[in-house]
Motif scaffolding. Structure first.
Motif, PDB file in Angstrom:
ATOM      1  N   GLY A 117       0.811  -1.201   0.000  1.00 18.01           N
ATOM      2  CA  GLY A 117       0.000   0.000   0.000  1.00 18.01           C
ATOM      3  C   GLY A 117       0.846   1.253   0.000  1.00 18.01           C
ATOM      4  N   VAL A 118       0.237   2.327  -0.483  1.00 17.66           N
ATOM      5  CA  VAL A 118       0.868   3.641  -0.434  1.00 17.66           C
ATOM      6  C   VAL A 118      -0.149   4.566   0.208  1.00 17.66           C
ATOM      7  CG1 VAL A 118       1.856   5.542  -1.754  1.00 17.66           C
ATOM      8  CG2 VAL A 118       2.106   3.196  -2.589  1.00 17.66           C
ATOM      9  N   VAL A 119       0.278   5.321   1.188  1.00 20.50           N
ATOM     10  CA  VAL A 119      -0.662   6.243   1.828  1.00 20.50           C
ATOM     11  C   VAL A 119      -0.088   7.653   1.845  1.00 20.50           C
ATOM     12  CG1 VAL A 119      -1.625   4.454   3.317  1.00 20.50           C
ATOM     13  CG2 VAL A 119       0.253   5.866   4.160  1.00 20.50           C
ATOM     14  N   ASP A 120      -0.981   8.619   1.946  1.00 20.17           N
ATOM     15  CA  ASP A 120      -0.577  10.022   1.987  1.00 20.17           C
ATOM     16  C   ASP A 120      -1.662  10.792   2.737  1.00 20.17           C
ATOM     17  OD1 ASP A 120       1.477  11.757  -0.258  1.00 20.17           O
ATOM     18  OD2 ASP A 120       0.269  12.750   1.283  1.00 20.17           O
ATOM     19  N   VAL A 121      -1.347  12.020   3.117  1.00 20.89           N
ATOM     20  CA  VAL A 121      -2.357  12.854   3.767  1.00 20.89           C
ATOM     21  C   VAL A 121      -3.073  13.730   2.762  1.00 20.89           C
ATOM     22  CG1 VAL A 121      -1.525  13.063   6.131  1.00 20.89           C
ATOM     23  CG2 VAL A 121      -0.458  14.419   4.327  1.00 20.89           C
ATOM     24  N   PRO A 159      10.455  16.080   5.369  1.00 23.49           N
ATOM     25  CA  PRO A 159      11.087  15.990   6.687  1.00 23.49           C
ATOM     26  C   PRO A 159      10.122  16.264   7.841  1.00 23.49           C
ATOM     27  CG  PRO A 159      12.465  17.256   5.193  1.00 23.49           C
ATOM     28  CD  PRO A 159      11.255  16.881   4.426  1.00 23.49           C
ATOM     29  N   ALA A 160       9.340  17.305   7.702  1.00 26.06           N
ATOM     30  CA  ALA A 160       8.486  17.717   8.813  1.00 26.06           C
ATOM     31  C   ALA A 160       7.448  16.662   9.183  1.00 26.06           C
ATOM     32  CB  ALA A 160       7.786  19.033   8.478  1.00 26.06           C
ATOM     33  N   ALA A 161       7.086  15.815   8.230  1.00 26.38           N
ATOM     34  CA  ALA A 161       6.048  14.824   8.487  1.00 26.38           C
ATOM     35  C   ALA A 161       6.616  13.455   8.861  1.00 26.38           C
ATOM     36  CB  ALA A 161       5.159  14.693   7.258  1.00 26.38           C
ATOM     37  N   ALA A 162       7.925  13.330   8.817  1.00 28.55           N
ATOM     38  CA  ALA A 162       8.538  12.001   8.959  1.00 28.55           C
ATOM     39  C   ALA A 162       8.331  11.378  10.334  1.00 28.55           C
ATOM     40  CB  ALA A 162      10.027  12.081   8.640  1.00 28.55           C
ATOM     41  N   GLN A 163       8.532  12.166  11.371  1.00 29.64           N
ATOM     42  CA  GLN A 163       8.394  11.608  12.713  1.00 29.64           C
ATOM     43  C   GLN A 163       6.970  11.115  12.946  1.00 29.64           C
ATOM     44  OE1 GLN A 163      10.707  10.949  15.057  1.00 29.64           O
ATOM     45  NE2 GLN A 163       9.086  10.047  16.298  1.00 29.64           N
ATOM     46  N   ASP A 164       6.018  11.900  12.492  1.00 24.15           N
ATOM     47  CA  ASP A 164       4.622  11.489  12.639  1.00 24.15           C
ATOM     48  C   ASP A 164       4.357  10.208  11.853  1.00 24.15           C
ATOM     49  OD1 ASP A 164       1.796  11.926  13.389  1.00 24.15           O
ATOM     50  OD2 ASP A 164       1.550  12.120  11.219  1.00 24.15           O
ATOM     51  N   ALA A 165       4.890  10.144  10.656  1.00 17.72           N
ATOM     52  CA  ALA A 165       4.718   8.942   9.836  1.00 17.72           C
ATOM     53  C   ALA A 165       5.289   7.732  10.561  1.00 17.72           C
ATOM     54  CB  ALA A 165       5.418   9.128   8.491  1.00 17.72           C
ATOM     55  N   ALA A 166       6.453   7.917  11.126  1.00 20.90           N
ATOM     56  CA  ALA A 166       7.106   6.806  11.825  1.00 20.90           C
ATOM     57  C   ALA A 166       6.253   6.340  13.002  1.00 20.90           C
ATOM     58  CB  ALA A 166       8.485   7.238  12.310  1.00 20.90           C
ATOM     59  N   GLU A 167       5.708   7.313  13.718  1.00 22.68           N
ATOM     60  CA  GLU A 167       4.900   6.955  14.881  1.00 22.68           C
ATOM     61  C   GLU A 167       3.644   6.208  14.467  1.00 22.68           C
ATOM     62  OE1 GLU A 167       4.399  10.566  17.128  1.00 22.68           O
ATOM     63  OE2 GLU A 167       6.575  10.721  17.450  1.00 22.68           O
ATOM     64  N   ARG A 168       3.045   6.647  13.386  1.00 20.85           N
ATOM     65  CA  ARG A 168       1.864   5.948  12.885  1.00 20.85           C
ATOM     66  C   ARG A 168       2.225   4.522  12.482  1.00 20.85           C
ATOM     67  NH1 ARG A 168      -2.583   9.173  10.685  1.00 20.85           N
ATOM     68  NH2 ARG A 168      -2.253  11.382  11.136  1.00 20.85           N
ATOM     69  N   PRO A 182      15.297  13.233   5.583  1.00 21.74           N
ATOM     70  CA  PRO A 182      16.506  13.683   6.261  1.00 21.74           C
ATOM     71  C   PRO A 182      16.200  14.139   7.679  1.00 21.74           C
ATOM     72  CG  PRO A 182      15.768  15.357   4.726  1.00 21.74           C
ATOM     73  CD  PRO A 182      14.837  14.200   4.570  1.00 21.74           C
ATOM     74  N   VAL A 183      15.873  13.183   8.509  1.00 20.98           N
ATOM     75  CA  VAL A 183      15.478  13.459   9.887  1.00 20.98           C
ATOM     76  C   VAL A 183      15.904  12.268  10.737  1.00 20.98           C
ATOM     77  CG1 VAL A 183      13.524  13.734  11.444  1.00 20.98           C
ATOM     78  CG2 VAL A 183      13.432  14.734   9.159  1.00 20.98           C
ATOM     79  N   VAL A 184      16.278  12.529  11.976  1.00 17.43           N
ATOM     80  CA  VAL A 184      16.567  11.435  12.885  1.00 17.43           C
ATOM     81  C   VAL A 184      15.265  10.999  13.536  1.00 17.43           C
ATOM     82  CG1 VAL A 184      17.812  10.724  14.959  1.00 17.43           C
ATOM     83  CG2 VAL A 184      18.870  12.337  13.370  1.00 17.43           C
ATOM     84  N   LEU A 185      14.838   9.786  13.248  1.00 17.68           N
ATOM     85  CA  LEU A 185      13.575   9.303  13.795  1.00 17.68           C
ATOM     86  C   LEU A 185      13.752   8.783  15.214  1.00 17.68           C
ATOM     87  CD1 LEU A 185      12.048   7.326  10.794  1.00 17.68           C
ATOM     88  CD2 LEU A 185      11.610   9.680  11.514  1.00 17.68           C
TER      89      LEU A 185
END
Lengths: 231, 231
Positions: A117-121, A159-168, A182-185
């Motif tokens: 699957g591919v998801v997006d907001v 980048p700004a959405a990466a941490q949230d994506a990881a948490e989800r 380019p973010v440290v998760l």
DNA sequence: CCGGCTTTGTGAACGCGTGCACGAGTGTCT
DNA sequence: AGACACTCGTGCACGCGTTCACAAAGCCGG
């Protein structure tokens, strides 16, 4: 009782090389090469022969002295060790430039990592089709992960959405993440994260380039001039 | 005579972390943070504080005991050390899925690596425009490299074409290559190559996933059964 | 069946990177 | 001014990974 393999821990450095050996061995198998020496494999993989032997020895003693390794058997063993005996569906978060390229890449599914699957907001992206997969809303992530038994998630968001994506992803039950942002998760210790960072790679190359031109200046020109590679 | 910096060799592991520190520091600067401790930076970078201090010490003694590091100064020093005081134009070989994504990415130019050109062999792709750059024929590679003073090349071709692409890049004068093709490139020792291999990354994750499920089977079920994660 | 050739598997030494622990500066508060 | 709190810079020990070197093991020709 069957021979229980020792299952000693394989060093990370070795794990990182096994996929390379695997690819080369598969190619050789296609070329109908049925035996290969550590020397030859080392040459093809661009590493040292001793390293190849030591790496392979972690899988067991599967070589024959004086002869080499049987290609197809090695392929089987490495695939087994890497867990490639079955598919690992992946879910991609982020249908931007990169997400699209990844989904459309194809090489994914072929190599045992079908895109579940591919998801997006972004509502404008939902419903579009990438590489045969329809983009869905990120709220459906958990449902996809659970129904398709996904263990591996790919973060391809800004980048700004990466941490949230990881948490989800983690909340949905994913235990391995491949991060392109380019973010440290920050994730629970139990989750394995690997990152692929273009900018970092380029900057490392830049470092070496800069060093190179520095050295030239130093040896060619007079010493002690302030450093500037601007020329 | 100006203070000639010691210019001792920086360990590769440190070089690979400097870009991460740099990104974080730049973010902090945007947030108007003007001083930062090794502890805080370590936290943001997801590493050990001692490591941060040791890494930064390779640049010189730029911290102040009892206080920390001045963010903007560190940014400057790291940028200088990484050779980011000027742009490094890059040329992309291969205008397929990946090449297009890279060219369109944008983050390239912003970070000091403007796309000087994109080339391909496929006539149907030539002339199309990606991220503001027109795709040109690969025969124009040397011309692009020379006129735009390109040192860094990106290989984004299919596997079978990668070695040829690399050789063309080297012949054209490129001294650093970022390789996205799942192939081991053979180049002169003087050329620096870094690779980004999706399949390898996924297979490493697969290994850990497999190991995880293995462990579960082992502790939950009876011992000694032949191993199969097919369930 | 033996001797020579090939190639593996691995013990051992080495080198690099990590992390600890602490001395040495620096700022602050009384 | 002195005591204290803070944080850097780094010597040192440890551990991992790489490489060498060689014994063990298999193959082949005579």
């Amino acid at each position: 009782m069957p021979v229980e393999r020792p299952r000693r821990r394989i060093p990370e450095a070795t794990v990182a090389r096994l996929p390379v050996y695997l690819r080369i061995l598969a190619e050789q198998a296609d070329l109908e090469v049925d035996r290969i020496s550590s020397d030859r494999l080392a040459e093809l993989a661009g590493v040292n022969a001793a390293k190849v032997r030591k790496d392979l020895s972690y899988l067991g003693s599967y070589g024959t002295r004086g002869v080499g390794y049987e290609v197809s058997f090695l392929v089987y063993q490495i695939r087994r060790e890497l867990g490639l005996t079955h598919d690992w569906p992946v879910v991609i978060v982020g249908a931007g430039n990169l997400g699209q390229a990844l989904a459309g890449y194809g090489g994914f599914g072929e190599r045992g990592f079908p895109v579940a699957g591919v998801v997006d907001v972004d509502p404008s992206k939902i419903g579009t089709v990438l590489g045969g997969v329809r983009v869905r809303h990120i709220d459906e992530l958990a449902q996809i992960v659970q129904s398709r038994r996904v263990n591996i998630g790919v973060v391809a968001t800004p980048p700004a959405a990466a941490q949230d994506a990881a948490e989800r992803l983690v909340r949905a039950g994913v235990t391995s993440i491949l991060n392109f942002a380019p973010v440290v998760l920050t994730v629970p210790r139990s989750v394995e994260v690997r990152k692929v960072d273009l900018a970092v790679e380029l900057q490392i190359l830049s470092y070496h380039e800069q060093r190179r031109s520095d050295g030239q200046l130093r040896s060619v020109g007079a010493a002690g001039i302030s450093r500037s590679a601007s020329a």
